[in-house]
Write a protein that holds these residues in place. Structure first.
Motif, PDB file in Angstrom:
ATOM      1  N   GLN A 138       0.857  -1.176   0.000  1.00  0.00           N
ATOM      2  CA  GLN A 138       0.000   0.000   0.000  1.00  0.00           C
ATOM      3  C   GLN A 138       0.904   1.239   0.000  1.00  0.00           C
ATOM      4  OE1 GLN A 138      -3.312  -0.226  -0.238  1.00  0.00           O
ATOM      5  NE2 GLN A 138      -3.217  -2.452  -0.188  1.00  0.00           N
ATOM      6  N   LEU A 139       0.821   2.024  -1.057  1.00  0.00           N
ATOM      7  CA  LEU A 139       1.723   3.161  -1.220  1.00  0.00           C
ATOM      8  C   LEU A 139       1.064   4.459  -0.790  1.00  0.00           C
ATOM      9  CD1 LEU A 139       3.152   2.277  -4.749  1.00  0.00           C
ATOM     10  CD2 LEU A 139       4.247   1.889  -2.539  1.00  0.00           C
ATOM     11  N   LEU A 140       1.803   5.268  -0.068  1.00  0.00           N
ATOM     12  CA  LEU A 140       1.330   6.611   0.254  1.00  0.00           C
ATOM     13  C   LEU A 140       1.426   7.487  -0.990  1.00  0.00           C
ATOM     14  CD1 LEU A 140       3.037   7.095   3.733  1.00  0.00           C
ATOM     15  CD2 LEU A 140       0.582   6.845   3.297  1.00  0.00           C
ATOM     16  N   PRO A 141       0.482   8.390  -1.197  1.00  0.00           N
ATOM     17  CA  PRO A 141       0.513   9.236  -2.396  1.00  0.00           C
ATOM     18  C   PRO A 141       1.586  10.319  -2.309  1.00  0.00           C
ATOM     19  CG  PRO A 141      -1.322   9.852  -0.990  1.00  0.00           C
ATOM     20  CD  PRO A 141      -0.714   8.634  -0.376  1.00  0.00           C
ATOM     21  N   LEU A 142       1.985  10.793  -3.458  1.00  0.00           N
ATOM     22  CA  LEU A 142       2.904  11.931  -3.566  1.00  0.00           C
ATOM     23  C   LEU A 142       2.321  12.912  -4.568  1.00  0.00           C
ATOM     24  CD1 LEU A 142       5.618  13.493  -3.310  1.00  0.00           C
ATOM     25  CD2 LEU A 142       6.542  11.944  -5.056  1.00  0.00           C
ATOM     26  N   THR A 143       2.298  14.190  -4.217  1.00  0.00           N
ATOM     27  CA  THR A 143       1.836  15.248  -5.118  1.00  0.00           C
ATOM     28  C   THR A 143       2.996  16.174  -5.432  1.00  0.00           C
ATOM     29  OG1 THR A 143      -0.389  15.183  -4.149  1.00  0.00           O
ATOM     30  CG2 THR A 143       0.198  17.148  -5.419  1.00  0.00           C
ATOM     31  N   LEU A 144       3.259  16.385  -6.716  1.00  0.00           N
ATOM     32  CA  LEU A 144       4.303  17.307  -7.161  1.00  0.00           C
ATOM     33  C   LEU A 144       3.700  18.383  -8.045  1.00  0.00           C
ATOM     34  CD1 LEU A 144       7.203  14.928  -8.387  1.00  0.00           C
ATOM     35  CD2 LEU A 144       6.917  15.923  -6.113  1.00  0.00           C
ATOM     36  N   VAL A 145       4.293  19.574  -7.997  1.00  0.00           N
ATOM     37  CA  VAL A 145       4.061  20.600  -9.011  1.00  0.00           C
ATOM     38  C   VAL A 145       5.407  20.833  -9.672  1.00  0.00           C
ATOM     39  CG1 VAL A 145       3.321  22.952  -9.513  1.00  0.00           C
ATOM     40  CG2 VAL A 145       2.179  21.657  -7.697  1.00  0.00           C
ATOM     41  N   VAL A 146       5.454  20.631 -10.987  1.00  0.00           N
ATOM     42  CA  VAL A 146       6.720  20.620 -11.721  1.00  0.00           C
ATOM     43  C   VAL A 146       6.700  21.688 -12.803  1.00  0.00           C
ATOM     44  CG1 VAL A 146       8.306  19.188 -13.076  1.00  0.00           C
ATOM     45  CG2 VAL A 146       6.920  18.141 -11.274  1.00  0.00           C
ATOM     46  N   GLY A 147       7.816  22.407 -12.926  1.00  0.00           N
ATOM     47  CA  GLY A 147       7.966  23.416 -13.958  1.00  0.00           C
ATOM     48  C   GLY A 147       8.832  22.925 -15.106  1.00  0.00           C
ATOM     49  N   LYS A 148       9.305  23.851 -15.911  1.00  0.00           N
ATOM     50  CA  LYS A 148      10.098  23.504 -17.088  1.00  0.00           C
ATOM     51  C   LYS A 148      11.377  22.781 -16.697  1.00  0.00           C
ATOM     52  CE  LYS A 148       8.319  27.317 -19.908  1.00  0.00           C
ATOM     53  NZ  LYS A 148       8.642  28.551 -20.661  1.00  0.00           N
ATOM     54  N   GLU A 149      11.796  21.885 -17.585  1.00  0.00           N
ATOM     55  CA  GLU A 149      13.016  21.092 -17.405  1.00  0.00           C
ATOM     56  C   GLU A 149      13.013  20.330 -16.078  1.00  0.00           C
ATOM     57  OE1 GLU A 149      16.380  23.619 -18.078  1.00  0.00           O
ATOM     58  OE2 GLU A 149      16.048  23.647 -20.244  1.00  0.00           O
ATOM     59  N   GLY A 150      11.832  19.920 -15.655  1.00  0.00           N
ATOM     60  CA  GLY A 150      11.719  19.063 -14.488  1.00  0.00           C
ATOM     61  C   GLY A 150      11.913  19.755 -13.157  1.00  0.00           C
ATOM     62  N   ALA A 151      11.903  21.095 -13.112  1.00  0.00           N
ATOM     63  CA  ALA A 151      12.107  21.815 -11.854  1.00  0.00           C
ATOM     64  C   ALA A 151      10.949  21.532 -10.894  1.00  0.00           C
ATOM     65  CB  ALA A 151      12.216  23.311 -12.110  1.00  0.00           C
ATOM     66  N   ILE A 152      11.260  21.042  -9.713  1.00  0.00           N
ATOM     67  CA  ILE A 152      10.228  20.725  -8.723  1.00  0.00           C
ATOM     68  C   ILE A 152       9.909  21.987  -7.922  1.00  0.00           C
ATOM     69  CG2 ILE A 152       9.619  19.308  -6.735  1.00  0.00           C
ATOM     70  CD1 ILE A 152      11.532  17.183  -7.785  1.00  0.00           C
ATOM     71  N   LEU A 153       8.687  22.478  -8.068  1.00  0.00           N
ATOM     72  CA  LEU A 153       8.255  23.706  -7.414  1.00  0.00           C
ATOM     73  C   LEU A 153       7.581  23.437  -6.071  1.00  0.00           C
ATOM     74  CD1 LEU A 153       6.683  25.413 -10.564  1.00  0.00           C
ATOM     75  CD2 LEU A 153       9.045  25.582  -9.740  1.00  0.00           C
ATOM     76  N   PHE A 154       6.999  22.254  -5.927  1.00  0.00           N
ATOM     77  CA  PHE A 154       6.264  21.933  -4.700  1.00  0.00           C
ATOM     78  C   PHE A 154       6.164  20.427  -4.567  1.00  0.00           C
ATOM     79  CE2 PHE A 154       2.282  20.596  -2.761  1.00  0.00           C
ATOM     80  CZ  PHE A 154       2.300  21.268  -1.545  1.00  0.00           C
ATOM     81  N   GLY A 169     -10.391  20.722  -9.119  1.00  0.00           N
ATOM     82  CA  GLY A 169     -10.450  22.058  -8.542  1.00  0.00           C
ATOM     83  C   GLY A 169      -9.352  22.254  -7.515  1.00  0.00           C
ATOM     84  N   ALA A 170      -9.117  21.229  -6.688  1.00  0.00           N
ATOM     85  CA  ALA A 170      -8.047  21.301  -5.688  1.00  0.00           C
ATOM     86  C   ALA A 170      -6.677  21.327  -6.357  1.00  0.00           C
ATOM     87  CB  ALA A 170      -8.155  20.117  -4.731  1.00  0.00           C
ATOM     88  N   ILE A 171      -6.522  20.581  -7.448  1.00  0.00           N
ATOM     89  CA  ILE A 171      -5.254  20.586  -8.185  1.00  0.00           C
ATOM     90  C   ILE A 171      -4.985  21.970  -8.750  1.00  0.00           C
ATOM     91  CG2 ILE A 171      -4.074  19.674 -10.224  1.00  0.00           C
ATOM     92  CD1 ILE A 171      -5.556  17.027  -9.723  1.00  0.00           C
ATOM     93  N   TYR A 172      -6.010  22.578  -9.361  1.00  0.00           N
ATOM     94  CA  TYR A 172      -5.836  23.920  -9.926  1.00  0.00           C
ATOM     95  C   TYR A 172      -5.490  24.931  -8.835  1.00  0.00           C
ATOM     96  CZ  TYR A 172      -6.810  28.431 -11.979  1.00  0.00           C
ATOM     97  OH  TYR A 172      -6.698  29.748 -12.375  1.00  0.00           O
ATOM     98  N   SER A 173      -6.172  24.865  -7.705  1.00  0.00           N
ATOM     99  CA  SER A 173      -5.907  25.809  -6.619  1.00  0.00           C
ATOM    100  C   SER A 173      -4.477  25.679  -6.113  1.00  0.00           C
ATOM    101  CB  SER A 173      -6.890  25.573  -5.464  1.00  0.00           C
ATOM    102  OG  SER A 173      -8.217  25.849  -5.868  1.00  0.00           O
ATOM    103  N   LEU A 174      -3.990  24.441  -6.002  1.00  0.00           N
ATOM    104  CA  LEU A 174      -2.612  24.225  -5.569  1.00  0.00           C
ATOM    105  C   LEU A 174      -1.632  24.836  -6.556  1.00  0.00           C
ATOM    106  CD1 LEU A 174      -0.378  22.880  -3.889  1.00  0.00           C
ATOM    107  CD2 LEU A 174      -0.765  20.790  -5.211  1.00  0.00           C
ATOM    108  N   CYS A 175      -1.808  24.556  -7.843  1.00  0.00           N
ATOM    109  CA  CYS A 175      -0.894  25.095  -8.857  1.00  0.00           C
ATOM    110  C   CYS A 175      -0.968  26.613  -8.910  1.00  0.00           C
ATOM    111  CB  CYS A 175      -1.211  24.488 -10.225  1.00  0.00           C
ATOM    112  SG  CYS A 175      -0.821  22.725 -10.359  1.00  0.00           S
ATOM    113  N   ASP A 176      -2.165  27.153  -8.768  1.00  0.00           N
ATOM    114  CA  ASP A 176      -2.327  28.607  -8.782  1.00  0.00           C
ATOM    115  C   ASP A 176      -1.602  29.242  -7.595  1.00  0.00           C
ATOM    116  OD1 ASP A 176      -3.641  30.988  -9.958  1.00  0.00           O
ATOM    117  OD2 ASP A 176      -4.700  31.047  -8.045  1.00  0.00           O
ATOM    118  N   GLU A 177      -1.672  28.605  -6.420  1.00  0.00           N
ATOM    119  CA  GLU A 177      -0.989  29.126  -5.241  1.00  0.00           C
ATOM    120  C   GLU A 177       0.529  29.056  -5.412  1.00  0.00           C
ATOM    121  OE1 GLU A 177      -0.868  28.497  -0.379  1.00  0.00           O
ATOM    122  OE2 GLU A 177      -2.266  27.354  -1.625  1.00  0.00           O
TER     123      GLU A 177
END
Length: 228
Positions: A138-154, A169-177
């Motif tokens: 059972q794997l715990l989830p991971l959420t990433l926000v990634v920019g150009k060239e694989g830059a990890i923003l969050f 909607g929650a995904i969009y709000s996270l990326c917008d923040e």
């Protein structure tokens, strides 16, 4: 909103397979003007994966241009068979050996990581006779926000089995923040909001997922037994 130690680093360039096409370039996927949201899920046939993919499908219009990629611990062939020729309107990265999961430190859940929501989803699936591999970890989830060239923003490592965005909607709000934080930092410092992304190994090359992991022959043998 909490960022973890991966923020400010980068994912090396690699190629990945989807249920519909092999050898896709990850830098093409994350190279748009808006950031890429990546959600790491269990296997495609896992009840939690199915529940969240269904929620993302139902709320897809709320993404508002943000791109979404869901990563699953399944082979492209098995996912394609489950989909029976149907396509999904977002990217599905198939990583059955778990190379990306290992590279990014996705953890296995313990008894204390079972949320009430996870229990409800599993009970509902069992009542419907849904089949999935109960032997797989059972794997715990991971959420990433990634920019150009694989830059990890969050990054957010789930604290329980359903600790991830519940809909688009929650995904969009996270990326917008995340984008707003970047803009504020640039306005204050006249500099990038995050430290310069550190290149990963062989960042000037396009790797396959096995290359990204290094020599995992022994680990792959052990992991393959989970999918027998």
């Amino acid at each position: 909103m909490r960022t973890d130690h991966l923020a400010g680093t980068s994912i090396p360039r690699f190629t990945y397979d989807t249920p519909w096409s092999p050898g896709n370039d990850f830098f093409d996927l994350c190279g748009g003007e808006k950031p890429l949201a990546m959600i790491f899920l269990p296997a495609f046939d896992h009840p939690i994966t199915r529940a969240y993919l269904t929620r993302y499908l139902k709320s897809l219009s709320d993404l508002k241009g943000v791109r979404l990629a869901c990563v699953v611990r399944s082979s492209p062939k098995s996912v394609a068979q489950d989909l029976e020729g149907r396509a999904l309107p977002f990217t599905v990265i198939c990583d059955q050996p778990g190379v990306l999961y290992n590279f990014l430190g996705v953890e296995t859940a313990g008894l204390l990581n079972w949320s009430f929501e996870a229990q409800r989803i599993i009970r509902s699936a069992q009542a419907k006779g849904m089949r999935y591999d109960r032997k797989a970890p059972q794997l715990l989830p991971l959420t990433l926000v990634v920019g150009k060239e694989g830059a990890i923003l969050f990054t957010h490592y789930g604290r329980n089995l359903t600790d991830m965005p519940g809909d688009c909607g929650a995904i969009y709000s996270l990326c917008d923040e995340v984008c707003e934080m970047t803009r504020r930092a640039q306005a204050q410092d006249d500099a990038p909001a995050q430290p310069q992304a550190k290149p990963g190994p062989h960042s000037d090359e396009t790797l396959t997922l096995p290359d990204l992991a290094g020599d995992l022959s022994e680990e792959e043998d052990a992991l393959s037994k989970l999918f027998d």
